[in-house]
Design an enzyme around this catalytic site. Structure first.
Site, PDB file in Angstrom:
ATOM      1  N   HIS A 100       0.848  -1.187   0.000  1.00  0.00           N
ATOM      2  CA  HIS A 100       0.000   0.000   0.000  1.00  0.00           C
ATOM      3  C   HIS A 100       0.882   1.235   0.000  1.00  0.00           C
ATOM      4  O   HIS A 100       2.004   1.213   0.526  1.00  0.00           O
ATOM      5  CB  HIS A 100      -0.921  -0.001   1.225  1.00  0.00           C
ATOM      6  CG  HIS A 100      -2.020   1.019   1.133  1.00  0.00           C
ATOM      7  ND1 HIS A 100      -1.870   2.300   1.591  1.00  0.00           N
ATOM      8  CD2 HIS A 100      -3.276   0.940   0.624  1.00  0.00           C
ATOM      9  CE1 HIS A 100      -2.987   2.975   1.370  1.00  0.00           C
ATOM     10  NE2 HIS A 100      -3.854   2.184   0.782  1.00  0.00           N
ATOM     11  N   ASP A 160      -7.995  -4.928  -0.395  1.00  0.00           N
ATOM     12  CA  ASP A 160      -8.407  -5.628  -1.619  1.00  0.00           C
ATOM     13  C   ASP A 160      -8.139  -7.126  -1.544  1.00  0.00           C
ATOM     14  O   ASP A 160      -8.783  -7.908  -2.251  1.00  0.00           O
ATOM     15  CB  ASP A 160      -7.674  -5.052  -2.837  1.00  0.00           C
ATOM     16  CG  ASP A 160      -8.071  -3.620  -3.118  1.00  0.00           C
ATOM     17  OD1 ASP A 160      -9.279  -3.330  -3.115  1.00  0.00           O
ATOM     18  OD2 ASP A 160      -7.180  -2.788  -3.329  1.00  0.00           O
TER      19      ASP A 160
END
Length: 454
Positions: free
Chosen positions: A332, A391
């Protein structure tokens, strides 16, 4: 080179592409030499500070003595820790997405009276304008629901007599209409897509006024309109986790960029939808689902850590999957040690995933979360902080709920709409200047040459 293509459109396009390649190349190393912040990120991958906000804070590291230091991730909605908000909602057995929408828009948790009022307002605006579904969705179907959502939001401009009015009251009214109407748009668009592109029956169910957003989505997307409370609360949790992620994320920033130009609400919010559609942003959950299916087909013993590591190594080497060299759901831009959304989702989704027969899929994703950082370090020779992002698990949760893949990213848009609206309101009220970063031009000066001398 000859330019006579004899009516072949593809050959013409190929020629044009070749022409582009001849005179267009920028060396990424030039960015470093000239101090360009690619992706509006600093050299240590922190974001370039571009504005101020009261809406949300994303914490993934601390700066200690000028050094970026990894720390467990936190997501703060208007100063309230996501973990605390989720725990409060679940403990009381309530649906929390509407409550969170109020918090993001107005800055304070609603009282029961305010929440009841807000739910009534959303119910009033949930129906689309008369004739809208027939004229804008059914008569102009799209194979991609996100594309249809963006087009539908733009089309709402034509149904608004005050579309250009930027007063606070009018923009607030537009935002509430879009927040309430987005679930209806995506479920209608999905049904029309089924009919026109999948050649399957489509069905339209009217929402119930007393239902939450999560209940409404499950009722209108399922043929029999039936769902359990556990399913609806899990979807509500997904909406809460995806509702906002700071002004610097790609879609919120897109909304703020357009809002800073004083364009209309529909254009600004449609731009955010277009951004979220991209696989580097909201489309990543579908990429994780595709990666998971590829793993299940290729790995003989999915319970073997060594076999999973070998496959992840092939992904990084561009020898498997979509050959992108990416392990989707891992890493991320902000979070280093952990993504709080992923941890919450994994914790609350486990029971239903096992009950619905997705326990092995969940276990495989957990192995990816555990092993991917090791494989990355071994392959790249860099000990980089990598964690699972939301996700990695959201696509599996949607599968557990029986939600079709075509709606994975549109559900993300439903969740993110209150955050986008909050950013639009904030930018209009307090931004004050059009957002305009600079680009360094690298073209050498040249003279104009008459066409008969070229």
């Amino acid at each position: 080179m000859g330019y006579n293509v004899s009516g072949s459109k593809q050959k013409a396009i190929n020629i044009l592409c070749d022409e582009f390649r001849k005179y267009n190349f920028i060396d990424p190393e030039d960015c470093e030499k000239l101090g360009v912040k690619r992706g509006l990120r600093n050299a240590d991958n922190t974001g370039v500070l571009a504005g101020l906000t009261l809406i949300c804070d994303v914490v993934g590291y601390e700066m200690i003595d000028g050094v970026k230091t990894a720390t467990p991730g936190k997501l703060l909605y208007r100063g309230i820790d996501l973990d605390e908000f989720v725990a409060g909602v679940i403990e009381s057995g309530r649906y929390g997405f509407e409550e969170l929408s109020w918090l993001l828009l107005f800055g304070k948790l609603p009282t029961q009276q305010q929440l009841d009022f807000f739910n009534d307002v959303l119910a009033d605006f949930r129906a689309l304008p008369p004739g809208f579904a027939e004229d804008m969705i059914m008569k102009a179907p799209s194979p991609d629901v996100m594309n249809k959502l963006a087009r539908s939001i733009l089309a709402m401009y034509s149904y608004d007599d005050e579309a250009e009015d930027l007063s606070m009251g009018n923009v607030m009214r537009q935002c509430i209409e879009i927040i309430a109407g987005t679930p209806t748009i995506i479920t209608n668009a999905y049904q029309v897509k089924r009919r026109n592109y999948d050649h399957k029956s489509m069905y339209f169910h009217l929402p119930k006024r007393e239902h939450s957003t999560a209940q409404t989505i499950l009722r209108t997307v399922r043929p029999d309109k039936r769902f359990t409370e556990e399913e609806a609360h899990l979807l509500d949790l997904c909406l809460i986790l995806h509702a906002e992620h700071g002004g610097g994320n790609n879609s919120a920033f897109a909304c703020r960029v357009l809002s800073s130009s004083l364009t209309d609400t529909y254009s600004a919010l449609a731009s955010a939808v277009g951004s979220l559609k991209g696989p580097r942003h909201g489309g990543a959950n579908l990429k994780v689902t595709q990666m998971l299916e590829g793993m299940k087909e290729a790995i003989s013993h999915p319970a073997s850590e060594q076999d999973v590591k070998d496959y992840l190594r092939r992904l990084l080497r561009r020898e498997a999957g979509d050959r992108s060299g990416l392990i989707y759901g891992i890493g991320h831009a902000v979070y280093t040690v952990s993504d709080p959304r992923a941890q919450i989702l994994k914790r609350y989704a486990e029971h239903l995933a096992v009950e619905k027969g997705f326990g092995e899929d969940l276990h495989l994703l957990q192995m990816v979360e555990k092993l991917a950082p090791q494989v990355f370090a071994e392959e790249k020779g860099v000990d980089k902080n990598l964690c699972a992002n939301v996700d990695l698990y959201s696509g599996l949760v949607y599968r557990t709920l029986g939600i079709p893949e075509e709606l994975f990213t549109p559900l993300f848009a439903v969740a993110r709409m209150p955050g986008w609206c909050a950013h639009r309101m904030e930018e209009l009220m307090f931004g004050g200047r059009i957002i305009r970063p600079a680009y360094k031009n690298l073209t050498a000066k040249q003279s104009y040459v008459p066409i008969n001398q070229r």
